[in-house]
Design a protein around this motif. Structure first.
Motif, PDB file in Angstrom:
ATOM      1  N   ASP A  36       0.548  79.051  -0.382  1.00  0.00           N
ATOM      2  CA  ASP A  36       1.827  78.972  -1.086  1.00  0.00           C
ATOM      3  C   ASP A  36       2.572  80.279  -0.839  1.00  0.00           C
ATOM      4  O   ASP A  36       1.967  81.358  -0.912  1.00  0.00           O
ATOM      5  CB  ASP A  36       1.633  78.798  -2.595  1.00  0.00           C
ATOM      6  CG  ASP A  36       1.016  77.462  -2.961  1.00  0.00           C
ATOM      7  OD1 ASP A  36       1.663  76.436  -2.737  1.00  0.00           O
ATOM      8  OD2 ASP A  36      -0.120  77.465  -3.467  1.00  0.00           O
ATOM      9  N   GLU A  38       6.241  82.150  -2.024  1.00  0.00           N
ATOM     10  CA  GLU A  38       7.461  82.127  -2.830  1.00  0.00           C
ATOM     11  C   GLU A  38       8.440  83.135  -2.237  1.00  0.00           C
ATOM     12  O   GLU A  38       8.131  84.318  -2.101  1.00  0.00           O
ATOM     13  CB  GLU A  38       7.154  82.476  -4.289  1.00  0.00           C
ATOM     14  CG  GLU A  38       8.316  82.302  -5.215  1.00  0.00           C
ATOM     15  CD  GLU A  38       8.736  80.849  -5.395  1.00  0.00           C
ATOM     16  OE1 GLU A  38       9.947  80.614  -5.556  1.00  0.00           O
ATOM     17  OE2 GLU A  38       7.864  79.949  -5.364  1.00  0.00           O
ATOM     18  N   SER A  64      10.777  78.341   0.166  1.00  0.00           N
ATOM     19  CA  SER A  64       9.400  78.565  -0.284  1.00  0.00           C
ATOM     20  C   SER A  64       8.478  77.484   0.258  1.00  0.00           C
ATOM     21  O   SER A  64       8.925  76.387   0.610  1.00  0.00           O
ATOM     22  CB  SER A  64       9.356  78.583  -1.811  1.00  0.00           C
ATOM     23  OG  SER A  64      10.109  79.679  -2.305  1.00  0.00           O
ATOM     24  N   ILE A  65       7.201  77.806   0.342  1.00  0.00           N
ATOM     25  CA  ILE A  65       6.186  76.880   0.854  1.00  0.00           C
ATOM     26  C   ILE A  65       5.195  76.615  -0.262  1.00  0.00           C
ATOM     27  O   ILE A  65       4.658  77.548  -0.847  1.00  0.00           O
ATOM     28  CB  ILE A  65       5.465  77.481   2.079  1.00  0.00           C
ATOM     29  CG1 ILE A  65       6.466  77.709   3.212  1.00  0.00           C
ATOM     30  CG2 ILE A  65       4.301  76.588   2.515  1.00  0.00           C
ATOM     31  CD1 ILE A  65       5.920  78.518   4.361  1.00  0.00           C
ATOM     32  N   ARG A  66       4.951  75.343  -0.518  1.00  0.00           N
ATOM     33  CA  ARG A  66       4.009  74.981  -1.573  1.00  0.00           C
ATOM     34  C   ARG A  66       3.032  73.923  -1.058  1.00  0.00           C
ATOM     35  O   ARG A  66       3.437  72.917  -0.497  1.00  0.00           O
ATOM     36  CB  ARG A  66       4.763  74.452  -2.788  1.00  0.00           C
ATOM     37  CG  ARG A  66       5.582  75.539  -3.457  1.00  0.00           C
ATOM     38  CD  ARG A  66       6.301  75.057  -4.703  1.00  0.00           C
ATOM     39  NE  ARG A  66       7.098  76.125  -5.279  1.00  0.00           N
ATOM     40  CZ  ARG A  66       8.349  76.406  -4.919  1.00  0.00           C
ATOM     41  NH1 ARG A  66       8.936  75.705  -3.988  1.00  0.00           N
ATOM     42  NH2 ARG A  66       8.997  77.397  -5.499  1.00  0.00           N
ATOM     43  N   GLY A  67       1.746  74.223  -1.251  1.00  0.00           N
ATOM     44  CA  GLY A  67       0.722  73.238  -0.928  1.00  0.00           C
ATOM     45  C   GLY A  67       0.450  73.029   0.548  1.00  0.00           C
ATOM     46  O   GLY A  67      -0.002  71.959   0.939  1.00  0.00           O
ATOM     47  N   GLN A  68       0.667  74.056   1.372  1.00  0.00           N
ATOM     48  CA  GLN A  68       0.384  73.937   2.808  1.00  0.00           C
ATOM     49  C   GLN A  68      -1.126  74.011   3.026  1.00  0.00           C
ATOM     50  O   GLN A  68      -1.736  75.063   2.874  1.00  0.00           O
ATOM     51  CB  GLN A  68       1.078  75.050   3.601  1.00  0.00           C
ATOM     52  CG  GLN A  68       0.729  75.065   5.079  1.00  0.00           C
ATOM     53  CD  GLN A  68       1.236  73.857   5.823  1.00  0.00           C
ATOM     54  OE1 GLN A  68       2.407  73.535   5.780  1.00  0.00           O
ATOM     55  NE2 GLN A  68       0.342  73.170   6.515  1.00  0.00           N
ATOM     56  N   ASN A 102       0.226  83.532  -1.431  1.00  0.00           N
ATOM     57  CA  ASN A 102      -0.941  83.090  -2.215  1.00  0.00           C
ATOM     58  C   ASN A 102      -1.828  82.164  -1.401  1.00  0.00           C
ATOM     59  O   ASN A 102      -1.337  81.238  -0.746  1.00  0.00           O
ATOM     60  CB  ASN A 102      -0.479  82.328  -3.456  1.00  0.00           C
ATOM     61  CG  ASN A 102       0.269  83.207  -4.418  1.00  0.00           C
ATOM     62  OD1 ASN A 102      -0.328  83.863  -5.238  1.00  0.00           O
ATOM     63  ND2 ASN A 102       1.594  83.238  -4.293  1.00  0.00           N
ATOM     64  N   ARG A 111      -3.637  86.920  -3.763  1.00  0.00           N
ATOM     65  CA  ARG A 111      -2.190  87.054  -3.899  1.00  0.00           C
ATOM     66  C   ARG A 111      -1.781  88.427  -3.395  1.00  0.00           C
ATOM     67  O   ARG A 111      -2.420  89.436  -3.705  1.00  0.00           O
ATOM     68  CB  ARG A 111      -1.765  86.900  -5.356  1.00  0.00           C
ATOM     69  CG  ARG A 111      -0.267  87.025  -5.551  1.00  0.00           C
ATOM     70  CD  ARG A 111       0.126  86.815  -6.994  1.00  0.00           C
ATOM     71  NE  ARG A 111       1.568  86.791  -7.118  1.00  0.00           N
ATOM     72  CZ  ARG A 111       2.215  87.194  -8.187  1.00  0.00           C
ATOM     73  NH1 ARG A 111       1.554  87.618  -9.250  1.00  0.00           N
ATOM     74  NH2 ARG A 111       3.530  87.150  -8.220  1.00  0.00           N
TER      75      ARG A 111
END
Length: 135
Positions: A36, A38, A64-68, A102, A111
């Protein structure tokens, strides 16, 4: 209409660059490691490239990138992750940019946050993080 600039061009034109290298501990399980990122500070815009062991898995992700999902713990052992992100100041409220990186799913969450102010309104900052997965 303005031509879209590549990530490499944006990185070359950025007013500053910030980088970090670290280890991320994995185990021999099939548990998935998740990335992730942000993009910040408030109102800033970003574009990222994700490369895993020399293979580009995401060439140009905007925002932002989430859940890659990066792979299982055991499949990542001994591999390198490189994430290059350029954040452009589009906010009139602040010239501060930040990159909040993260990883979860390995032996412990990881993190790392980097911040840098641009020299002028509309400027860009390049961020690069390199991670070596190991048991």
């Amino acid at each position: 209409m303005a031509k879209k600039k590549s990530l490499a061009t944006l990185l070359k034109e950025s007013s500053g660059k910030t980088s970090h290298a670290d280890l991320y501990f994995v185990n021999k399980s099939n548990n998935k490691v998740i990335l992730d990122i942000e993009i910040g500070d408030t109102g800033q815009s970003g574009i990222s490239k994700i490369v895993l062991d020399g293979v580009t898995i995401q060439p140009e992700v905007i925002g932002s990138i989430r859940g890659q999902e990066l792979g299982s713990n055991k499949s990542l052992d001994g591999k390198f992750l490189e994430v290059t992100t350029v954040i452009t100041d589009v906010s009139k409220k602040t010239n501060l940019t930040s990159f909040d990186f993260n990883l979860t799913g390995g032996t412990e969450p990881f993190r790392f946050v980097m911040q840098r102010s641009v020299q002028k309104e509309g400027g860009s900052v390049g961020y690069k993080i390199s991670i070596f997965f190991t048991t």
